[in-house]
Design a protein around this motif. Sequence first.
Motif, PDB file in Angstrom:
ATOM      1  N   THR A 196       0.827  -1.214   0.000  1.00 18.26           N
ATOM      2  CA  THR A 196       0.000   0.000   0.000  1.00 18.26           C
ATOM      3  C   THR A 196       0.857   1.258   0.000  1.00 18.26           C
ATOM      4  OG1 THR A 196      -1.758  -1.177   1.193  1.00 18.26           O
ATOM      5  CG2 THR A 196      -1.838   1.235   1.216  1.00 18.26           C
ATOM      6  N   ILE A 197       1.944   1.233   0.750  1.00 18.88           N
ATOM      7  CA  ILE A 197       2.861   2.379   0.785  1.00 18.88           C
ATOM      8  C   ILE A 197       3.509   2.579  -0.579  1.00 18.88           C
ATOM      9  CG2 ILE A 197       5.036   3.238   1.741  1.00 18.88           C
ATOM     10  CD1 ILE A 197       4.204   1.943   4.410  1.00 18.88           C
ATOM     11  N   LEU A 198       3.955   1.482  -1.206  1.00 17.76           N
ATOM     12  CA  LEU A 198       4.552   1.580  -2.544  1.00 17.76           C
ATOM     13  C   LEU A 198       3.575   2.207  -3.531  1.00 17.76           C
ATOM     14  CD1 LEU A 198       6.369  -1.881  -2.829  1.00 17.76           C
ATOM     15  CD2 LEU A 198       7.480   0.361  -2.776  1.00 17.76           C
ATOM     16  N   ARG A 199       2.316   1.815  -3.455  1.00 15.36           N
ATOM     17  CA  ARG A 199       1.293   2.364  -4.350  1.00 15.36           C
ATOM     18  C   ARG A 199       1.011   3.832  -4.051  1.00 15.36           C
ATOM     19  NH1 ARG A 199      -3.933  -0.537  -4.251  1.00 15.36           N
ATOM     20  NH2 ARG A 199      -4.121  -0.062  -6.488  1.00 15.36           N
ATOM     21  N   THR A 200       1.146   4.212  -2.803  1.00 15.50           N
ATOM     22  CA  THR A 200       0.944   5.608  -2.417  1.00 15.50           C
ATOM     23  C   THR A 200       2.083   6.482  -2.931  1.00 15.50           C
ATOM     24  OG1 THR A 200      -0.246   4.934  -0.407  1.00 15.50           O
ATOM     25  CG2 THR A 200       0.630   7.186  -0.460  1.00 15.50           C
ATOM     26  N   ILE A 201       3.305   5.970  -2.809  1.00 17.67           N
ATOM     27  CA  ILE A 201       4.481   6.710  -3.273  1.00 17.67           C
ATOM     28  C   ILE A 201       4.478   6.836  -4.796  1.00 17.67           C
ATOM     29  CG2 ILE A 201       7.005   6.666  -3.425  1.00 17.67           C
ATOM     30  CD1 ILE A 201       6.993   5.156  -0.752  1.00 17.67           C
ATOM     31  N   ASP A 202       4.131   5.744  -5.464  1.00 14.94           N
ATOM     32  CA  ASP A 202       4.175   5.708  -6.932  1.00 14.94           C
ATOM     33  C   ASP A 202       2.949   4.981  -7.466  1.00 14.94           C
ATOM     34  OD1 ASP A 202       4.715   5.565  -9.596  1.00 14.94           O
ATOM     35  OD2 ASP A 202       6.462   4.252  -9.406  1.00 14.94           O
ATOM     36  N   PRO A 203       1.921   5.699  -7.906  1.00 14.40           N
ATOM     37  CA  PRO A 203       0.709   5.055  -8.438  1.00 14.40           C
ATOM     38  C   PRO A 203       0.994   4.154  -9.642  1.00 14.40           C
ATOM     39  CG  PRO A 203       0.315   7.384  -7.994  1.00 14.40           C
ATOM     40  CD  PRO A 203       1.792   7.165  -7.847  1.00 14.40           C
ATOM     41  N   ASN A 204       2.085   4.402 -10.360  1.00 14.91           N
ATOM     42  CA  ASN A 204       2.421   3.577 -11.526  1.00 14.91           C
ATOM     43  C   ASN A 204       3.030   2.232 -11.155  1.00 14.91           C
ATOM     44  OD1 ASN A 204       1.566   5.407 -13.552  1.00 14.91           O
ATOM     45  ND2 ASN A 204       3.427   6.616 -13.242  1.00 14.91           N
ATOM     46  N   ILE A 205       3.284   2.012  -9.869  1.00 15.62           N
ATOM     47  CA  ILE A 205       3.899   0.755  -9.443  1.00 15.62           C
ATOM     48  C   ILE A 205       2.983  -0.427  -9.725  1.00 15.62           C
ATOM     49  CG2 ILE A 205       3.059   0.528  -7.053  1.00 15.62           C
ATOM     50  CD1 ILE A 205       6.750   0.273  -8.029  1.00 15.62           C
ATOM     51  N   ASP A 206       1.677  -0.167  -9.852  1.00 14.73           N
ATOM     52  CA  ASP A 206       0.728  -1.241 -10.160  1.00 14.73           C
ATOM     53  C   ASP A 206       1.076  -1.944 -11.463  1.00 14.73           C
ATOM     54  OD1 ASP A 206      -0.856  -0.943  -7.884  1.00 14.73           O
ATOM     55  OD2 ASP A 206      -2.135   0.564  -8.825  1.00 14.73           O
ATOM     56  N   HIS A 207       1.588  -1.206 -12.432  1.00 15.03           N
ATOM     57  CA  HIS A 207       1.903  -1.797 -13.732  1.00 15.03           C
ATOM     58  C   HIS A 207       3.058  -2.795 -13.628  1.00 15.03           C
ATOM     59  CE1 HIS A 207      -0.884   1.074 -15.293  1.00 15.03           C
ATOM     60  NE2 HIS A 207      -0.124   2.106 -14.982  1.00 15.03           N
ATOM     61  N   LEU A 208       3.822  -2.699 -12.562  1.00 15.11           N
ATOM     62  CA  LEU A 208       4.889  -3.661 -12.294  1.00 15.11           C
ATOM     63  C   LEU A 208       4.383  -4.794 -11.411  1.00 15.11           C
ATOM     64  CD1 LEU A 208       7.924  -4.495 -12.306  1.00 15.11           C
ATOM     65  CD2 LEU A 208       8.186  -3.060 -10.267  1.00 15.11           C
ATOM     66  N   LEU A 209       3.791  -4.454 -10.264  1.00 15.93           N
ATOM     67  CA  LEU A 209       3.411  -5.459  -9.277  1.00 15.93           C
ATOM     68  C   LEU A 209       2.232  -6.321  -9.720  1.00 15.93           C
ATOM     69  CD1 LEU A 209       3.726  -3.401  -5.950  1.00 15.93           C
ATOM     70  CD2 LEU A 209       5.452  -4.831  -7.073  1.00 15.93           C
ATOM     71  N   ALA A 210       1.335  -5.761 -10.540  1.00 13.93           N
ATOM     72  CA  ALA A 210       0.136  -6.503 -10.955  1.00 13.93           C
ATOM     73  C   ALA A 210       0.305  -7.170 -12.311  1.00 13.93           C
ATOM     74  CB  ALA A 210      -1.075  -5.566 -10.977  1.00 13.93           C
ATOM     75  N   ASN A 211       1.520  -7.171 -12.845  1.00 16.22           N
ATOM     76  CA  ASN A 211       1.801  -7.847 -14.111  1.00 16.22           C
ATOM     77  C   ASN A 211       2.403  -9.216 -13.791  1.00 16.22           C
ATOM     78  OD1 ASN A 211       2.773  -8.788 -16.548  1.00 16.22           O
ATOM     79  ND2 ASN A 211       3.418  -6.773 -17.267  1.00 16.22           N
ATOM     80  N   PHE A 212       1.671 -10.275 -14.106  1.00 13.49           N
ATOM     81  CA  PHE A 212       2.092 -11.628 -13.748  1.00 13.49           C
ATOM     82  C   PHE A 212       2.539 -12.453 -14.950  1.00 13.49           C
ATOM     83  CE2 PHE A 212      -1.318 -10.301 -10.755  1.00 13.49           C
ATOM     84  CZ  PHE A 212      -0.496 -10.095  -9.640  1.00 13.49           C
ATOM     85  N   ASP A 213       2.815 -11.789 -16.073  1.00 15.28           N
ATOM     86  CA  ASP A 213       3.249 -12.490 -17.278  1.00 15.28           C
ATOM     87  C   ASP A 213       4.643 -13.080 -17.084  1.00 15.28           C
ATOM     88  OD1 ASP A 213       0.905 -11.728 -18.461  1.00 15.28           O
ATOM     89  OD2 ASP A 213       1.784 -10.045 -19.572  1.00 15.28           O
TER      90      ASP A 213
END
Length: 269
Positions: free
Chosen positions: A149-166
Amino acid sequence: MGYQSQYIHPDLKLSRFEDTFYKADVLFEQHLLVWLISGETKIVHGDQTFWFGAGDILLFSRNQLVTVINYPKDGLQHQSAVMHLGKKRLTDFYSRNKVEVRQVQPPRFRTFEKHPLLKSILHSLIPYFELKEPLPESIASIKIEEAITILRTIDPNIDHLLANFDEPGKISLTDFMEQNYMFNMSMDKFGYMTGRSLTTFKRDFKKTFQTTPQKWLTEKRLELAHYHIRERKRKPSDVYLEVGFENLSHFGYAFKRRFGYAPTEIVGR
């Protein structure tokens, strides 16, 4: 004594390196959030070198090659707190927190310097390493979800890394090898990273480069070492690990066999 790893949970550990240095070419299967407590860390890729010290916080991306060299400093061993952000946990998190993910080129690592929010959550792990029993899953889950949650707060674009399971797909062999030849990995790993079986990797490599992977890798690493020593005036002892050799004497032997003179004799040539 060399490396010690103290796990209080499969996703939480305290790492210690007590030798003069520790070097590894690593391919992380999970994202790793690392807080450097003491010592220094050097990250090398090609002709780029990055230094980090006590207090710095790094996020290493999964399926990305990184050369890491850890050193003690100021009489203190190299020590770091490490949090694994595994696929199962992230899948569960993002099943509850829906996001639109776009394809991006994942970084090998990200630095958050000494961000107070991340430092607070990672620092809070230290007392748990004094436990004589494993950390309960319920507490570990709270801590890891807080970090996400902190990572997502610091950088909203982090989702494109953490939520990519390819997983890695088949990519250009030439481009990948030219960018990653200094990493000392098995042929299996090189094949996996280029989206190939070992047999297909060796076949495609021979077709592309007209030689075997090992001969090509040795040649490229020696050329890079020659450049560092001659053009950048660096010492052989500071170079051999960075270009993919594990032993200084073997590096010296291979260098002299390739160029006709020892790396220490390169000045003036």
